[in-house]
Design an enzyme around this catalytic site. Structure first.
Site, short mmCIF file in Angstrom:
data_model
loop_
_atom_site.label_atom_id
_atom_site.label_comp_id
_atom_site.label_asym_id
_atom_site.label_seq_id
_atom_site.Cartn_x
_atom_site.Cartn_y
_atom_site.Cartn_z
N ASP A 54 0.65 -1.20 -0.45
CA ASP A 54 0.35 -0.53 -0.31
C ASP A 54 1.15 1.43 -0.21
O ASP A 54 0.74 2.26 0.28
CB ASP A 54 -0.98 0.26 1.43
CG ASP A 54 -1.78 -1.32 1.47
OD1 ASP A 54 -1.96 -1.31 0.23
OD2 ASP A 54 -2.05 -0.99 2.37
N HIS A 78 3.17 5.28 8.70
CA HIS A 78 3.85 4.20 8.61
C HIS A 78 5.01 3.24 9.80
O HIS A 78 5.44 4.34 9.30
CB HIS A 78 3.89 3.45 6.83
CG HIS A 78 2.89 2.99 6.56
ND1 HIS A 78 2.94 2.98 5.17
CD2 HIS A 78 1.87 3.47 6.63
CE1 HIS A 78 2.12 3.95 4.23
NE2 HIS A 78 1.05 3.45 4.95
N GLU A 108 7.18 11.85 13.58
CA GLU A 108 6.54 11.73 12.59
C GLU A 108 5.04 12.34 12.65
O GLU A 108 4.22 12.72 11.26
CB GLU A 108 5.76 10.10 12.43
CG GLU A 108 7.19 9.37 12.70
CD GLU A 108 8.09 9.46 10.76
OE1 GLU A 108 7.37 10.35 10.52
OE2 GLU A 108 9.80 9.41 10.60
N HIS A 117 12.29 18.21 8.47
CA HIS A 117 13.31 18.36 9.27
C HIS A 117 13.48 19.64 9.69
O HIS A 117 14.43 20.47 9.42
CB HIS A 117 14.23 17.48 8.50
CG HIS A 117 13.43 15.98 8.76
ND1 HIS A 117 14.01 14.69 7.36
CD2 HIS A 117 12.75 14.87 9.09
CE1 HIS A 117 13.69 13.77 8.20
NE2 HIS A 117 12.90 13.80 9.23
#
Ligand SMILES: [Zn+2]
Ligand SMILES: [Zn+2]
Length: 154
Positions: A54, A78, A108, A117
């Site tokens: 996915d 994820h 995350e 970042h």
């Protein structure tokens, strides 16, 4: 959160993610509520191993990340199920090569909110986290950047 690679019972994961989201709730305009009802969720969290079909970036040799996130409308986080995760700071400290799930979740979620970042090593949005390190508090740089992205109207 749904899939077979979850390393801890959902009941143990909920407080970890609740705290990680709470960390961002006060400097941002958002309130976060957990739900297990996929169709009403705007952000989706899951644990994945290797070839995750996915996902545009599978966790294979080229994508050996702890986790990655795609901001809305995708809104998915994820987490690499092949890493050793810790949700208890004591176990983290005593387990070589383990990673602190809450620290990674806070980072995350920053991406889910649209941040990229930081070059400041102490910032949550610094790109890397050492194993056995715990970093769950926002740095002034993180707060400045979330405030810049979502300015207060009043
Ligand atoms: Zn993925
Ligand atoms: Zn990152």
């Amino acid at each position: 959160m749904e899939n077979e690679h979850i390393p801890f019972p959902i009941a143990d994961l909920r407080p970890v993610f609740r705290e990680a989201f709470e960390t961002w709730a006060s400097p941002s305009p958002f309130d976060f509520t957990q739900t297990s009802i996929e169709r009403i969720a705007q952000l989706h969290i899951g644990f994945y191993k290797g070839q995750d079909l996915d996902c545009p970036i599978p966790f294979d040799d080229l994508g050996d990340f702890l986790a990655h996130a795609f901001y809305p409308p995708s809104g998915t986080l994820h987490i690499n199920a092949d890493k050793i995760w810790a949700i208890d700071p004591k176990i983290l400290k005593n387990t070589e090569e383990s990673y602190d799930l809450q620290s990674v979740a806070v980072h995350e979620i920053g991406h889910l909110l649209g941040l990229d970042h930081s070059r400041i090593p102490e910032a949550i949005m610094y790109p890397t986290l050492d194993s056995q390190a715990r970093k769950v508090e926002l740095h002034g740089d993180d707060i400045a950047r979330i405030n810049f992205m979502y300015p207060r109207s009043s």
